[in-house]
Design a protein around this motif. Structure first.
Motif: not given
Length: 400
Positions: A25, A27, A51, A56, A58, A76-79, A124
């Motif tokens: 993972d 980040f 990716t 994985r 983020h 991939y997700p974004t926040t 997260l």
């Protein structure tokens, strides 16, 4: 440096492809998810590469940007943590500052908000599998990561600018304060890493940027156009480029200077262009989503920046076979460009010298072709697959 085994170069043929042996993972935390500029481009390029290797990813931004760029769909997700920008705070100097009730309230509100947003980061991070990594691309974002719970995670802090440029800003002290205890502080060149180590940052090392893209077909270098691509901001030195162009343009009336980008200095730069009498030879192209196309239709690239880290724009130009004239404003610039072989360098701030470098490339098609082809070959030492492999080696090394 004694712990740099993970940096060892390998022949291109031995670079791992496909899926990583150890999916993680990852980040990637920045000031903003979609701020216009090189850090955002780097973040999403690395997110795509990680990716593609089975990690994985983020991507997290602290707040919305002042000048956004269009990202399109991501795999991939974004926040983004804040819905509105956190309160601005000023210095509290002396008794008067300490008694400033409004400023104290802003500071209290900011601190409370930071703790709330850091709690979102903690939530997260707790979803991560063992061996997860947090890459903080900008030291301002690190202020929130430092408040979050990163227990069991590897934390890498990055500075995407040169030591010399950073030292002139408030970021210098913040890098020393916030990155001192991360697992690794990364800059973009060995030269800058050594300078940080001399400042007591014994966790400092370096990681170059990967090539953003490698076009199948290079520029033919026949278009009579000089191109600059970047944010219209003081750091990028477009004012100095206009001064240099004022010396070059009279000798090459058939050539155009195309300036791609937008930013807070756009209006004042266009006024300067008019004052210098350059409106007839300068095209303000605005932002572009087709950098390869802009480069394909150019013959010379110019980098007039006052400060850089490891400039992606130069790498893009070289990958397209376009020779560069640039101010030697950072170790990353003279590491990428081999002066006299695949581009030409000028002393920082010497606009007359930059003008002569541009004039040389504009006047000599044979030199443009030779340097453009050399640039396209030489830049491949920063192939994306190689840089991703070095990142994965770093992750494994830090876990020991």
């Amino acid at each position: 440096m004694t712990d740099q085994a993970w940096l060892t170069e390998r022949p291109a043929a031995s670079v791992a492809t496909g899926t990583s042996d150890r999916p993680r993972d990852v980040f990637i935390v920045s000031n903003s998810v979609d701020e216009l500029g090189g850090v955002t481009s780097w973040s999403h390029q690395m997110a795509r590469l990680f990716t593609g290797r089975g990690h994985r990813v983020h991507v997290v931004g602290i707040t919305e940007p002042e000048v956004p760029q269009e990202l399109g769909e991501t795999a991939y997700p974004t926040t983004t943590l804040y819905d509105v920008h956190p309160p601005q705070i000023g210095p509290m100097r002396g008794l008067k500052g300490r008694l400033n009730v409004a400023e104290r309230r802003r500071r209290t509100a900011r601190a409370e908000g930071m703790r709330e947003q850091a709690a979102k980061l903690t939530a997260l991070f707790r979803t991560a599998r063992p061996g997860a990594v947090v890459i903080v691309t900008q030291v301002w974002a690190m202020e929130w990561v430092a408040l979050a719970d990163t227990t069991g995670l590897l934390v890498v802090g990055m500075s995407h600018e040169s030591f010399a440029y950073c030292r002139k800003t408030s970021r210098f002290g913040r890098v020393q304060r916030h990155y001192r205890n991360v697992d690794r502080m990364l800059v973009l060149t060995r030269e800058d890493a050594d300078l940080w180590i001399r400042q007591g940052m014994n966790n400092a090392s370096f990681m170059p940027n990967p090539i953003p893209f490698m076009p199948e077909t290079p520029s033919p270098r026949t278009e009579r156009a000089v191109v600059s691509i970047g944010r219209l901001h003081d750091q990028k030195g477009i004012d100095m480029l206009l001064d240099a162009w004022a010396e070059v343009a009279p000798n090459h009336p058939e050539w155009r200077l195309r300036i791609y980008g937008t930013g807070e200095d756009e209006e004042i730069l266009q006024e300067r262009c008019t004052t210098l009498g350059l409106d007839g030879s300068v095209d303000w192209m605005g932002p572009t989503s087709d950098v390869p196309g802009a480069l394909r239709d150019s013959s010379v690239f110019v980098l007039p920046s006052r400060g850089e880290g490891f400039p992606l724009a130069v790498m893009e130009a070289m990958a397209a076979g376009v020779p560069c004239a640039a101010f030697d404003c950072a170790p990353g610039v003279h590491e990428i460009i081999r002066d006299g072989e695949d581009g030409l360098l000028a002393t920082l701030g010497n606009t007359g010298e930059l003008a002569r470098r541009m004039d040389t490339l504009m006047s000599d098609k044979g030199m443009r072709d030779a340097m453009g082809e050399a640039a396209r070959v030489n830049i491949q030492r920063y192939a994306a697959e190689e840089i991703v492999r070095r990142w994965e080696d770093l992750f494994a090394f830090l876990e020991r």
